[in-house]
Motif scaffolding. Structure first.
Motif, mmCIF file in Angstrom:
data_model
loop_
_atom_site.group_PDB
_atom_site.id
_atom_site.type_symbol
_atom_site.label_atom_id
_atom_site.label_comp_id
_atom_site.label_asym_id
_atom_site.label_seq_id
_atom_site.Cartn_x
_atom_site.Cartn_y
_atom_site.Cartn_z
ATOM 1 N N MET A 121 -8.850 5.032 2.725
ATOM 2 C CA MET A 121 -7.858 4.638 3.730
ATOM 3 C C MET A 121 -6.734 5.653 3.898
ATOM 4 N N TRP A 122 -6.743 6.689 3.074
ATOM 5 C CA TRP A 122 -5.630 7.643 3.083
ATOM 6 C C TRP A 122 -5.325 8.199 4.474
ATOM 7 N N GLN A 123 -6.355 8.614 5.151
ATOM 8 C CA GLN A 123 -6.107 9.300 6.428
ATOM 9 C C GLN A 123 -5.600 8.353 7.517
ATOM 10 N N GLU A 124 -6.022 7.120 7.495
ATOM 11 C CA GLU A 124 -5.587 6.182 8.545
ATOM 12 C C GLU A 124 -4.214 5.570 8.265
ATOM 13 N N ALA A 125 -3.667 5.855 7.088
ATOM 14 C CA ALA A 125 -2.359 5.274 6.754
ATOM 15 C C ALA A 125 -1.213 6.077 7.364
ATOM 16 N N THR B 97 -2.934 -2.228 0.549
ATOM 17 C CA THR B 97 -3.250 -0.824 0.329
ATOM 18 C C THR B 97 -2.553 0.064 1.359
ATOM 19 N N LEU B 98 -2.569 -0.375 2.617
ATOM 20 C CA LEU B 98 -1.902 0.394 3.668
ATOM 21 C C LEU B 98 -0.422 0.594 3.369
ATOM 22 N N SER B 99 0.243 -0.453 2.918
ATOM 23 C CA SER B 99 1.686 -0.327 2.711
ATOM 24 C C SER B 99 1.982 0.609 1.537
ATOM 25 N N TRP B 100 1.107 0.608 0.545
ATOM 26 C CA TRP B 100 1.294 1.536 -0.566
ATOM 27 C C TRP B 100 1.061 2.982 -0.120
ATOM 28 N N LEU B 101 -0.022 3.190 0.626
ATOM 29 C CA LEU B 101 -0.343 4.543 1.097
ATOM 30 C C LEU B 101 0.760 5.081 1.992
ATOM 31 N N ARG B 102 1.291 4.230 2.858
ATOM 32 C CA ARG B 102 2.374 4.665 3.748
ATOM 33 C C ARG B 102 3.616 5.050 2.950
ATOM 34 N N ALA B 103 3.894 4.273 1.903
ATOM 35 C CA ALA B 103 5.030 4.601 1.043
ATOM 36 C C ALA B 103 4.848 5.982 0.426
ATOM 37 N N GLN B 106 5.266 8.677 3.088
ATOM 38 C CA GLN B 106 6.670 8.847 3.484
ATOM 39 C C GLN B 106 7.454 9.604 2.423
ATOM 40 N N MET B 107 6.995 9.529 1.174
ATOM 41 C CA MET B 107 7.693 10.246 0.107
ATOM 42 C C MET B 107 7.112 11.632 -0.094
ATOM 43 N N GLY B 108 6.141 11.987 0.744
ATOM 44 C CA GLY B 108 5.561 13.323 0.666
ATOM 45 C C GLY B 108 4.637 13.524 -0.513
ATOM 46 N N VAL B 109 4.118 12.424 -1.041
ATOM 47 C CA VAL B 109 3.188 12.526 -2.165
ATOM 48 C C VAL B 109 1.796 12.858 -1.633
ATOM 49 N N GLU B 110 1.148 13.853 -2.224
ATOM 50 C CA GLU B 110 -0.190 14.253 -1.795
ATOM 51 C C GLU B 110 -1.228 13.220 -2.225
ATOM 52 N N ARG B 111 -2.356 13.223 -1.529
ATOM 53 C CA ARG B 111 -3.419 12.266 -1.825
ATOM 54 C C ARG B 111 -3.832 12.308 -3.302
#
Lengths: 125, 125
Positions: A121-125, B97-103, B106-111
């Motif tokens: 889901m990384w890319q769609e987030a 999961t989406l809300s965690w990934l977005r967080a 937004q903090m510039g953390v790489e995958r």
DNA sequence: TTAACTGTATTATATAACTAATACACTTTT
DNA sequence: AAAAGTGTATTAGTTATATAATACAGTTAA
């Protein structure tokens, strides 16, 4: 100046909390740097379609947390040293990740499945 | 009977929302099965140290969502078919999961960094 | 059958979150 | 200097969340 361009209102938590979170995450990412001017309270209230008092509450709390500095008449400024930045980064990463992991565990999702889901889901987030 | 044994009150979101989330996650994990009796509203209010009306609000919303069934005088029961279970599972996994990934983004953390962090924190969560 | 328990409903109160309108003094810009 | 913009403060009102105290009718269990 911090323009709140990519800020989007969600409705799970209070607006003033979302504003504080946005600023903190911007500081962690480096998008917001120490010394930068904040957008004025009135301008931001118009931009977000939100009452000026709500913005004032967020800014006031940011000042109490030692993240911005305000002097009457001039725009508020971000003012954080490296130690503060690292403190913010650590607490946000910790709390956000913990709450996601706990959600996954409560739903009985295995570690590998959770990681795979996040990866996909990384890319769609 | 669903006993709310491992339920813990947090303070970021309304109590009635936390109760609803707890039940949904239990259904997803299989810890809560269709046909099971809910603990009574009064008993749960005592257990959590919370007002009965707050519990009633949660139960009422769970019924409106088609997750529990209540008949006056008897205990409420969970009643979800496989389709409903899958719907709940999908939406919860997706949203959390989406809300965690977005967080993280937004903090510039790489995958890779995000995944590594989650992997390391899994056991302590 | 009775007693205890259950879902449901009502009324009242308190606090938090948000909106609304306004005012004042200070700073920046023209 | 004057105008516009800024932080700050006050008062008022609405809605959401949570508490408190009852009440009533239906179900369950002794």
């Amino acid at each position: 100046m911090i323009s709140f361009e990519d800020f989007i209102l969600e409705d799970d938590s209070p607006i003033y909390m979302q504003i504080i979170r946005y600023v903190k995450r911007g500081i962690v990412s480096g998008a917001i740097q120490s010394g930068e001017e904040m957008i004025s309270r009135r301008a931001l209230s118009v931009l977000l379609g939100v009452n000026p008092n709500t913005i004032q509450k967020a800014y006031h709390l940011l000042e109490e947390e030692g993240i911005i500095r305000s002097r009457s008449g001039a725009k508020s400024c971000v003012e954080v040293d490296e130690a503060k930045k690292e403190e913010i980064r650590h607490s946000l990463l910790q709390l956000d990740t913990l709450s996601w992991l706990r959600a996954m565990k409560q739903m009985g999702v295995e570690r590998e499945e959770a990681l795979k889901l996040a990866e996909e889901m990384w890319q769609e987030a």
